[in-house]
Design a protein around this motif. Structure first.
Motif, PDB file in Angstrom:
ATOM      1  N   TYR A 123      -6.774   2.578  22.111  1.00 17.38           N
ATOM      2  CA  TYR A 123      -7.024   3.827  21.372  1.00 17.38           C
ATOM      3  C   TYR A 123      -6.256   3.831  20.054  1.00 17.38           C
ATOM      4  O   TYR A 123      -6.814   4.132  18.991  1.00 17.38           O
ATOM      5  N   HIS A 124      -4.971   3.487  20.105  1.00 16.95           N
ATOM      6  CA  HIS A 124      -4.159   3.569  18.890  1.00 16.95           C
ATOM      7  C   HIS A 124      -4.497   2.455  17.902  1.00 16.95           C
ATOM      8  O   HIS A 124      -4.354   2.647  16.690  1.00 16.95           O
ATOM      9  N   LEU A 125      -4.977   1.313  18.389  1.00 23.57           N
ATOM     10  CA  LEU A 125      -5.460   0.283  17.468  1.00 23.57           C
ATOM     11  C   LEU A 125      -6.693   0.769  16.708  1.00 23.57           C
ATOM     12  O   LEU A 125      -6.833   0.517  15.508  1.00 23.57           O
ATOM     13  N   ARG A 126      -7.577   1.475  17.405  1.00 22.09           N
ATOM     14  CA  ARG A 126      -8.758   2.017  16.727  1.00 22.09           C
ATOM     15  C   ARG A 126      -8.352   3.047  15.679  1.00 22.09           C
ATOM     16  O   ARG A 126      -8.959   3.132  14.599  1.00 22.09           O
ATOM     17  N   GLN A 127      -7.331   3.840  15.993  1.00 27.30           N
ATOM     18  CA  GLN A 127      -6.840   4.805  15.005  1.00 27.30           C
ATOM     19  C   GLN A 127      -6.233   4.098  13.798  1.00 27.30           C
ATOM     20  O   GLN A 127      -6.463   4.492  12.650  1.00 27.30           O
ATOM     21  N   LEU A 128      -5.486   3.043  14.034  1.00 33.43           N
ATOM     22  CA  LEU A 128      -4.915   2.269  12.925  1.00 33.43           C
ATOM     23  C   LEU A 128      -6.024   1.660  12.068  1.00 33.43           C
ATOM     24  O   LEU A 128      -5.910   1.601  10.837  1.00 33.43           O
ATOM     25  N   ALA A 129      -7.088   1.203  12.729  1.00 28.71           N
ATOM     26  CA  ALA A 129      -8.209   0.629  11.982  1.00 28.71           C
ATOM     27  C   ALA A 129      -8.896   1.687  11.128  1.00 28.71           C
ATOM     28  O   ALA A 129      -9.313   1.414   9.989  1.00 28.71           O
ATOM     29  N   GLU A 130      -9.017   2.894  11.659  1.00 31.03           N
ATOM     30  CA  GLU A 130      -9.660   3.981  10.904  1.00 31.03           C
ATOM     31  C   GLU A 130      -8.918   4.263   9.611  1.00 31.03           C
ATOM     32  O   GLU A 130      -9.529   4.599   8.586  1.00 31.03           O
ATOM     33  N   PHE A 131      -7.605   4.110   9.635  1.00 37.00           N
ATOM     34  CA  PHE A 131      -6.801   4.388   8.437  1.00 37.00           C
ATOM     35  C   PHE A 131      -6.515   3.127   7.623  1.00 37.00           C
ATOM     36  O   PHE A 131      -5.743   3.164   6.673  1.00 37.00           O
ATOM     37  N   GLY A 132      -7.110   1.998   8.028  1.00 37.75           N
ATOM     38  CA  GLY A 132      -7.023   0.791   7.213  1.00 37.75           C
ATOM     39  C   GLY A 132      -5.776  -0.042   7.393  1.00 37.75           C
ATOM     40  O   GLY A 132      -5.462  -0.873   6.520  1.00 37.75           O
ATOM     41  N   ARG A 146       0.850  -1.187   0.000  1.00 40.22           N
ATOM     42  CA  ARG A 146       0.000   0.000   0.000  1.00 40.22           C
ATOM     43  C   ARG A 146       0.887   1.238   0.000  1.00 40.22           C
ATOM     44  O   ARG A 146       1.778   1.371   0.838  1.00 40.22           O
ATOM     45  N   VAL A 147       0.668   2.130  -0.938  1.00 40.14           N
ATOM     46  CA  VAL A 147       1.448   3.367  -1.007  1.00 40.14           C
ATOM     47  C   VAL A 147       0.776   4.419  -0.131  1.00 40.14           C
ATOM     48  O   VAL A 147      -0.387   4.780  -0.352  1.00 40.14           O
ATOM     49  N   LEU A 148       1.486   4.910   0.864  1.00 37.61           N
ATOM     50  CA  LEU A 148       0.924   5.903   1.769  1.00 37.61           C
ATOM     51  C   LEU A 148       0.734   7.237   1.057  1.00 37.61           C
ATOM     52  O   LEU A 148       1.581   7.660   0.273  1.00 37.61           O
ATOM     53  N   ASN A 149      -0.370   7.896   1.362  1.00 39.22           N
ATOM     54  CA  ASN A 149      -0.556   9.276   0.923  1.00 39.22           C
ATOM     55  C   ASN A 149      -0.417  10.184   2.148  1.00 39.22           C
ATOM     56  O   ASN A 149      -0.092   9.722   3.246  1.00 39.22           O
ATOM     57  N   GLU A 150      -0.674  11.447   1.968  1.00 43.04           N
ATOM     58  CA  GLU A 150      -0.468  12.390   3.066  1.00 43.04           C
ATOM     59  C   GLU A 150      -1.352  12.048   4.267  1.00 43.04           C
ATOM     60  O   GLU A 150      -0.914  12.115   5.417  1.00 43.04           O
ATOM     61  N   ARG A 151      -2.603  11.668   4.004  1.00 43.83           N
ATOM     62  CA  ARG A 151      -3.527  11.379   5.103  1.00 43.83           C
ATOM     63  C   ARG A 151      -3.122  10.103   5.853  1.00 43.83           C
ATOM     64  O   ARG A 151      -3.043  10.104   7.083  1.00 43.83           O
ATOM     65  N   SER A 152      -2.883   9.025   5.123  1.00 44.65           N
ATOM     66  CA  SER A 152      -2.551   7.768   5.787  1.00 44.65           C
ATOM     67  C   SER A 152      -1.186   7.831   6.462  1.00 44.65           C
ATOM     68  O   SER A 152      -0.968   7.193   7.498  1.00 44.65           O
ATOM     69  N   LEU A 153      -0.257   8.615   5.901  1.00 40.24           N
ATOM     70  CA  LEU A 153       1.039   8.802   6.556  1.00 40.24           C
ATOM     71  C   LEU A 153       0.864   9.452   7.919  1.00 40.24           C
ATOM     72  O   LEU A 153       1.439   9.008   8.920  1.00 40.24           O
ATOM     73  N   ARG A 154       0.033  10.482   7.986  1.00 38.03           N
ATOM     74  CA  ARG A 154      -0.218  11.139   9.273  1.00 38.03           C
ATOM     75  C   ARG A 154      -0.905  10.186  10.247  1.00 38.03           C
ATOM     76  O   ARG A 154      -0.666  10.237  11.462  1.00 38.03           O
ATOM     77  N   GLY A 155      -1.765   9.287   9.716  1.00 40.07           N
ATOM     78  CA  GLY A 155      -2.453   8.345  10.581  1.00 40.07           C
ATOM     79  C   GLY A 155      -1.545   7.292  11.170  1.00 40.07           C
ATOM     80  O   GLY A 155      -1.802   6.781  12.267  1.00 40.07           O
TER      81      GLY A 155
END
Length: 214
Positions: A72-81, A26-35
């Motif tokens: 908390y951080h697992l939920r954040q990782l899930a939000e970004f896929g 998966r190639v990270l974009n600006e949004r997923s990189l920040r996530g």
């Protein structure tokens, strides 16, 4: 421009294809990189990739963090896929997580973005990958006596200085990845005596410090 990459289990340039049926990275974009760019999130993803599904509590004990922080951080990782539920492992109210299949890679040009937030996120990611490489290397040195003599003798720590153009460095990186890929196959992985082997590839431009003048 060469690509920087991190899978935390394996490292490939963007667009690289292995010799197996593994999903494309998966190639990270600006949004997923920040996530992703948080030390604990990278460590959590690392742990799930390397050790398989786990709960927030199990990961907290493994990483020395509270279950509240890991949850908390697992939920954040899930939000970004990056991770997803693993319901087949759950018992009762336990929530199990697993890493989403496929590697992670990003374009090195993200590092040179004018947006300081994006540059900072890329720096966090790169520093955490470097820290993980350091932990693995020093762990190998510390545990070397626990391996058989055959294995202890084949681990490699080398550094070589070359003089190359940027284009030639890109070619070298590509060929190194192709060589590593050629050793990866389900048949070889099932060989008797096979162990998981971590391969770190570092090819970095470097300017020597000039001698001090009297």
């Amino acid at each position: 421009m060469p690509k920087d990459s991190t899978e935390n289990t394996e490292h490939r340039p963007a667009g690289g294809k292995g010799g197996t049926d593994r999903p494309s990275p998966r190639v990270l974009n600006e949004r997923s990189l920040r996530g992703l760019a948080h030390p604990l999130r990278i460590q959590l993803l690392n742990a799930l990739r390397r050790n398989g599904p786990a709960t927030a509590s199990q990961l907290g004990k493994r990483l020395g963090e509270s279950s509240g922080a890991t949850s908390y951080h697992l939920r954040q990782l899930a939000e970004f896929g990056f991770v997803e539920d693993a319901p087949e492992h759950g018992k009762g109210r336990e929530r199990w997580w697993r890493a989403v299949e496929g590697g992670i890679t990003y374009d090195g040009r993200l590092v040179n973005q004018r947006d300081p937030e994006i540059r900072g996120a890329a720096d966090v990611l790169m520093h955490e990958v470097a820290a993980e490489h350091y932990r693995e290397l020093t762990g190998w040195i510390a545990d070397r006596a626990q391996w058989t003599e055959e294995w202890a003798e084949v681990g490699d720590m080398s550094d070589i200085t070359l003089r190359l153009t940027a284009g030639r460095l890109a070619e070298l990186t590509r060929k190194l990845h192709e060589l590593v890929d050629s050793f990866e196959s389900p048949a070889l992985a099932g060989e008797e005596g096979a162990e998981e082997v971590r391969v770190h590839l570092h090819a970095l431009p470097f300017r020597p410090v000039p001698p001090a003048r009297d």
